[in-house]
Design an enzyme around this catalytic site. Structure first.
Site, PDB file in Angstrom:
ATOM      1  CB  CYS A   9      -1.314  -8.604   1.396  1.00 40.93           C
ATOM      2  SG  CYS A   9       0.130  -7.782   2.092  1.00 40.93           S
ATOM      3  CG  ASP A 132       3.903  -8.547  -6.366  1.00 38.48           C
ATOM      4  OD1 ASP A 132       3.933  -7.754  -5.409  1.00 38.48           O
ATOM      5  OD2 ASP A 132       2.970  -8.597  -7.190  1.00 38.48           O
TER       6      ASP A 132
HETATM    7  O1  LIG Z   1      -0.203  -3.910  -0.430  1.00 39.46           O
HETATM    8  C1  LIG Z   1       0.436  -2.856  -0.302  1.00 39.46           C
HETATM    9  O2  LIG Z   1      -0.102  -1.733  -0.130  1.00 39.46           O
HETATM   10  C2  LIG Z   1       1.937  -2.871  -0.337  1.00 39.46           C
HETATM   11  C3  LIG Z   1       2.629  -1.688  -0.105  1.00 39.46           C
HETATM   12  C4  LIG Z   1       4.030  -1.697  -0.139  1.00 39.46           C
HETATM   13  C5  LIG Z   1       4.725  -2.867  -0.381  1.00 39.46           C
HETATM   14  C6  LIG Z   1       4.043  -4.070  -0.612  1.00 39.46           C
HETATM   15  C7  LIG Z   1       2.642  -4.062  -0.596  1.00 39.46           C
HETATM   16  N1  LIG Z   1       1.943  -5.235  -0.829  1.00 39.46           N
HETATM   17  C8  LIG Z   1       2.670  -6.446  -0.963  1.00 39.46           C
HETATM   18  C9  LIG Z   1       1.869  -7.649  -1.207  1.00 39.46           C
HETATM   19  O3  LIG Z   1       2.236  -8.732  -0.746  1.00 39.46           O
HETATM   20  C10 LIG Z   1       0.701  -7.560  -2.152  1.00 39.46           C
HETATM   21  O4  LIG Z   1      -0.278  -8.481  -1.716  1.00 39.46           O
HETATM   22  C11 LIG Z   1       1.183  -7.927  -3.551  1.00 39.46           C
HETATM   23  O5  LIG Z   1       2.078  -6.920  -3.982  1.00 39.46           O
HETATM   24  C12 LIG Z   1       0.022  -8.057  -4.515  1.00 39.46           C
HETATM   25  O6  LIG Z   1      -0.715  -6.849  -4.531  1.00 39.46           O
HETATM   26  P1  LIG Z   1      -2.016  -6.740  -5.501  1.00 39.46           P
HETATM   27  O7  LIG Z   1      -1.490  -6.737  -6.918  1.00 39.46           O
HETATM   28  O8  LIG Z   1      -2.675  -5.453  -5.112  1.00 39.46           O
HETATM   29  O9  LIG Z   1      -2.874  -7.935  -5.222  1.00 39.46           O
END
Ligand SMILES: O=C(O)c1ccccc1NCC(=O)[C@H](O)[C@H](O)COP(=O)(O)O
Length: 221
Positions: A9, A132
């Protein structure tokens, strides 16, 4: 090889898209959230989506977006799925799904057992669920925080719809997360970056490789 499906993502450049495709990941996520270091404009997302090879599913991630924004995104960006990552109600999820005719993945933030009930509600209207880590109260971002939750809360669980494990996953912990939870899909944003918003091709490849060997099996040598 196992059949674990991987979403990366927060792609921002064509090099990010190429790295995700080369690693064999299945989903590419584009974030439409200005506060995020991974935010892309609609024009940028269109370029990235058009650069994606056939077979790499393109996911638009929005947060409590209104129809005007979703109209603008879906009219310009070729998509395979919409990810709703805000406080959208089950009714709003159903409304978006009907309006755009695209599969919808609803993100559900989990911190403790009490948060699991929402999964059942969304599973009746969404095509997929993204489970999440619940963002801290003072967090700037509703996701992409690099925070994990207690995977035991979802271990070996099944819901009406396919689900994706997210939150604080990295190349070093994703195999354990899969082994413990039996997740069939995983998602990562910050865990494959060298700096906020800077995707690292080597970490993307390592994450995708590790996700395919959840038993901890490693090729000799
Ligand atoms: O990734 C971002 O910056 C983000 C910003 C606002 C809303 C959602 C966002 N990401 C969503 C996702 O699907 C991420 O991959 C998920 O939250 C996992 O994130 P991480 O813990 O950094 O792998």
């Amino acid at each position: 090889m196992t059949d674990i499906r991987v979403k990366i993502c927060g792609l921002r450049t064509e090099a990010d898209v190429a790295a995700v495709a080369a690693a064999g990941a299945h989903y590419a996520g584009f974030v439409f959230f200005p506060k995020s270091p991974r935010h892309v404009t609609i024009a940028e997302a269109r370029t990235l989506a058009l650069a994606a090879p056939v077979g790499l599913a393109k996911v638009a991630l929005t947060v409590d977006a209104d129809d005007a924004l979703l109209d603008a995104i879906t009219e310009s960006v070729p998509l395979d799925m919409m990810q709703l990552h805000g406080y959208e109600s089950p009714d709003r999820v159903a409304e978006v799904r009907a309006r755009y005719g695209l599969p919808v993945m609803k993100a559900v933030g989990v911190a403790d057992e009490g948060d699991l009930a929402a999964i059942f509600d969304y599973a009746t209207v969404a095509d997929q669920l993204l489970i999440d880590a619940k963002p801290p109260r003072n967090a700037d971002l509703p996701g992409g925080n690099g925070l994990s939750f207690d995977w035991r809360l979802v271990a070996q669980r099944r819901w009406l719809r396919p689900w994706m494990l997210a939150g604080g996953l990295t190349p070093d912990n994703v195999a354990e997360a899969i082994r413990l939870t039996n997740a069939r899909q995983v998602d990562v944003s910050s865990g494959v970056e060298s700096a906020p918003g800077q995707k690292d091709p080597a970490r993307i490849a390592a994450f995708t490789r590790a996700a395919q060997r959840p038993s901890g099996f490693r090729m000799p040598g």
